[in-house]
Design a protein around this motif. Structure first.
Motif, PDB file in Angstrom:
ATOM      1  N   ILE A  10       0.849  -1.194   0.000  1.00  0.00           N
ATOM      2  CA  ILE A  10       0.000   0.000   0.000  1.00  0.00           C
ATOM      3  C   ILE A  10       0.887   1.247   0.000  1.00  0.00           C
ATOM      4  O   ILE A  10       1.721   1.427   0.880  1.00  0.00           O
ATOM      5  CB  ILE A  10      -0.936   0.017   1.226  1.00  0.00           C
ATOM      6  N   PHE A  11       0.686   2.118  -0.998  1.00  0.00           N
ATOM      7  CA  PHE A  11       1.522   3.304  -1.171  1.00  0.00           C
ATOM      8  C   PHE A  11       0.652   4.554  -1.338  1.00  0.00           C
ATOM      9  O   PHE A  11      -0.547   4.456  -1.576  1.00  0.00           O
ATOM     10  CB  PHE A  11       2.403   3.163  -2.419  1.00  0.00           C
ATOM     11  N   PHE A  12       1.303   5.704  -1.227  1.00  0.00           N
ATOM     12  CA  PHE A  12       0.612   6.942  -1.582  1.00  0.00           C
ATOM     13  C   PHE A  12       1.522   7.784  -2.462  1.00  0.00           C
ATOM     14  O   PHE A  12       2.742   7.652  -2.449  1.00  0.00           O
ATOM     15  CB  PHE A  12       0.190   7.729  -0.330  1.00  0.00           C
ATOM     16  N   LYS A  13       0.899   8.661  -3.240  1.00  0.00           N
ATOM     17  CA  LYS A  13       1.645   9.615  -4.062  1.00  0.00           C
ATOM     18  C   LYS A  13       0.821  10.887  -4.162  1.00  0.00           C
ATOM     19  O   LYS A  13      -0.364  10.844  -4.500  1.00  0.00           O
ATOM     20  CB  LYS A  13       1.927   9.055  -5.455  1.00  0.00           C
ATOM     21  N   ASP A  14       1.453  11.994  -3.855  1.00  0.00           N
ATOM     22  CA  ASP A  14       0.757  13.277  -3.864  1.00  0.00           C
ATOM     23  C   ASP A  14       0.941  13.981  -5.206  1.00  0.00           C
ATOM     24  O   ASP A  14       2.019  13.936  -5.810  1.00  0.00           O
ATOM     25  CB  ASP A  14       1.301  14.161  -2.740  1.00  0.00           C
ATOM     26  N   PHE A  15      -0.128  14.598  -5.665  1.00  0.00           N
ATOM     27  CA  PHE A  15      -0.103  15.404  -6.880  1.00  0.00           C
ATOM     28  C   PHE A  15      -0.619  16.800  -6.523  1.00  0.00           C
ATOM     29  O   PHE A  15      -1.096  17.027  -5.412  1.00  0.00           O
ATOM     30  CB  PHE A  15      -0.975  14.770  -7.965  1.00  0.00           C
ATOM     31  N   LYS A  16      -0.528  17.724  -7.460  1.00  0.00           N
ATOM     32  CA  LYS A  16      -0.905  19.105  -7.142  1.00  0.00           C
ATOM     33  C   LYS A  16      -2.376  19.248  -6.775  1.00  0.00           C
ATOM     34  O   LYS A  16      -2.736  20.053  -5.924  1.00  0.00           O
ATOM     35  CB  LYS A  16      -0.565  20.028  -8.316  1.00  0.00           C
ATOM     36  N   SER A  17      -3.243  18.467  -7.427  1.00  0.00           N
ATOM     37  CA  SER A  17      -4.677  18.648  -7.190  1.00  0.00           C
ATOM     38  C   SER A  17      -5.343  17.454  -6.510  1.00  0.00           C
ATOM     39  O   SER A  17      -6.531  17.506  -6.198  1.00  0.00           O
ATOM     40  CB  SER A  17      -5.395  18.938  -8.511  1.00  0.00           C
ATOM     41  N   PHE A  18      -4.596  16.378  -6.271  1.00  0.00           N
ATOM     42  CA  PHE A  18      -5.180  15.215  -5.595  1.00  0.00           C
ATOM     43  C   PHE A  18      -4.080  14.359  -4.974  1.00  0.00           C
ATOM     44  O   PHE A  18      -2.883  14.587  -5.197  1.00  0.00           O
ATOM     45  CB  PHE A  18      -6.029  14.381  -6.565  1.00  0.00           C
ATOM     46  N   PHE A  19      -4.507  13.363  -4.203  1.00  0.00           N
ATOM     47  CA  PHE A  19      -3.603  12.509  -3.433  1.00  0.00           C
ATOM     48  C   PHE A  19      -4.043  11.066  -3.662  1.00  0.00           C
ATOM     49  O   PHE A  19      -5.154  10.686  -3.309  1.00  0.00           O
ATOM     50  CB  PHE A  19      -3.716  12.899  -1.954  1.00  0.00           C
ATOM     51  N   ASN A  20      -3.166  10.254  -4.278  1.00  0.00           N
ATOM     52  CA  ASN A  20      -3.519   8.870  -4.613  1.00  0.00           C
ATOM     53  C   ASN A  20      -3.053   7.888  -3.545  1.00  0.00           C
ATOM     54  O   ASN A  20      -1.947   8.019  -3.014  1.00  0.00           O
ATOM     55  CB  ASN A  20      -2.860   8.449  -5.937  1.00  0.00           C
ATOM     56  N   ILE A  21      -3.874   6.885  -3.273  1.00  0.00           N
ATOM     57  CA  ILE A  21      -3.465   5.724  -2.490  1.00  0.00           C
ATOM     58  C   ILE A  21      -3.602   4.530  -3.423  1.00  0.00           C
ATOM     59  O   ILE A  21      -4.666   4.320  -4.017  1.00  0.00           O
ATOM     60  CB  ILE A  21      -4.337   5.547  -1.235  1.00  0.00           C
ATOM     61  N   SER A  22      -2.515   3.769  -3.577  1.00  0.00           N
ATOM     62  CA  SER A  22      -2.504   2.736  -4.612  1.00  0.00           C
ATOM     63  C   SER A  22      -1.844   1.450  -4.145  1.00  0.00           C
ATOM     64  O   SER A  22      -1.229   1.385  -3.076  1.00  0.00           O
ATOM     65  CB  SER A  22      -1.768   3.255  -5.854  1.00  0.00           C
ATOM     66  N   VAL A  23      -1.961   0.434  -4.974  1.00  0.00           N
ATOM     67  CA  VAL A  23      -1.274  -0.843  -4.777  1.00  0.00           C
ATOM     68  C   VAL A  23       0.032  -0.800  -5.563  1.00  0.00           C
ATOM     69  O   VAL A  23       0.046  -0.435  -6.743  1.00  0.00           O
ATOM     70  CB  VAL A  23      -2.145  -2.021  -5.265  1.00  0.00           C
TER      71      VAL A  23
END
Length: 338
Positions: free
Chosen positions: A274-287
């Protein structure tokens, strides 16, 4: 130069393992000989070792004792040897049993890797800490009934087409170093040494005498709540220093921890995927930190909080509201893990 292993080979190994009729093989294993025939030998065949590569009852020199035989040996380029100690299916493996291979390690320089297996679990050992003395713990464990994509990426390195012992040993050394570092750091956090306290005290702006009372205060402060707070600040610092203007907020990190904790309560969801990655307009949580495997998207602003699961959007009144969507989040994650 590191050996380049095609992604296609990893995918093929995964497919072959999935097609392996393990339950049928297990039913045939009532003793060690059958375990070798129906589980262990087929496992190494999957790694492209043919029957001639697996030398059964390999003659091993155990020093002053009578010569003994190792269950199998794989000779690589007639120079390097992988030893395999087999146990009956369902035997409980322990690191003490790996000591059976120590005599051979003590008397030969051609062997740097040994495998202890019961046909299902494969424990890979080396002599990282002391030359020619097998380590007390394996540097890699592969279980035929419970493995991850990361495990497959390690296992493929033992494939006959790609195996390079020096590269494997180097990777093993890194694993042992990291594990030892984590253990030593944890030991300091659980019972802080005077040396650690001195370093922290010396770097504090608030100057006091380094008395026993001061040490006691510092020890009481080093607890799980502090470590979690420091972890969050470290994550935010790392994210903000590498993202070109993207600011990761404490609210986003809090939501990530809440969702991650919710997910890993399901035993089928491994925490390390389980990972996360931040972007300018949203924040993803992914596999697997894969943009094609997004579990959910968080869109947080000063005026509203929103979570998107697949194509469904939900407004949140607070971060804790993500708990309302537990089933959707778990089902989505399980689907992406397949």
């Amino acid at each position: 130069m590191t050996t380049n292993i095609p992604k296609q080979s990893i995918n093929q190994l995964k497919k072959t393992l999935e097609n392996f009729k393990i339950n049928d093989a297990i039913e045939l294993c009532t003793n060690e000989a059958q375990t070798r025939k129906f589980l262990i030998e087929p496992f190494f065949h999957l790694l492209n070792y043919i029957s001639n590569d697996l030398i059964p009852e390999f003659n091993a020199d155990f020093g002053d004792r009578v010569s003994q035989k190792i269950d199998y040996a794989i000779l690589l380029n007639k120079k390097e040897t992988i030893l395999i100690e087999a146990k009956k299916y369902n035997s409980r493996l322990s690191d003490k049993e790996a000591g059976q291979l120590n005599g051979y390690f003590n008397n030969t320089k051609s062997s740097r890797i040994a495998v202890l297996t019961n046909g299902i679990e494969y424990r890979f050992y080396s002599d990282i800490l002391l030359p020619n003395v097998i380590d007390s713990k394996p540097f890699f464990v592969f279980n035929l009934t419970n493995y991850s994509d990361k495990d497959l990426e390690t296992l493929i390195k033992f494939d006959k087409r790609y195996v390079v012992i020096n590269e494997i040993i180097k990777t093993a050394q890194e694993c042992v170093f990291v594990e030892d570092f984590e253990a030593s750091l944890l030991k300091e956090f659980i019972a802080p040494s005077k040396d650690l306290l001195k370093i922290i005290h010396r770097n504090m702006n608030f100057k006091t005498k380094f008395t026993e009372e001061t040490q006691g205060k510092m020890i009481n402060l080093i607890n799980s709540a502090l470590l979690k707070s420091l972890y969050d600040k470290k994550v935010i610092s790392e994210s903000n220093s590498n993202t070109g203007g993207i600011i990761t907020t404490e609210t986003e990190i809090q939501a990530y921890h809440t969702i991650r904790t919710l997910l890993i309560q399901n035993k089928k969801i491994p925490s390390q995927r389980i990972f996360f990655k931040d972007f300018k307009s949203f924040f993803n949580i992914s596999v697997d930190d894969n943009l094609k495997k997004v579990i959910c998207k968080l869109i947080f602003s000063d005026s509203k909080l929103k979570i998107v699961i697949e194509n469904n959007e939900y407004l949140l009144s607070s971060v804790d509201d993500v708990l309302k969507y537990k089933n959707e989040l778990i089902n989505r994650t399980l689907l992406l893990l397949e």
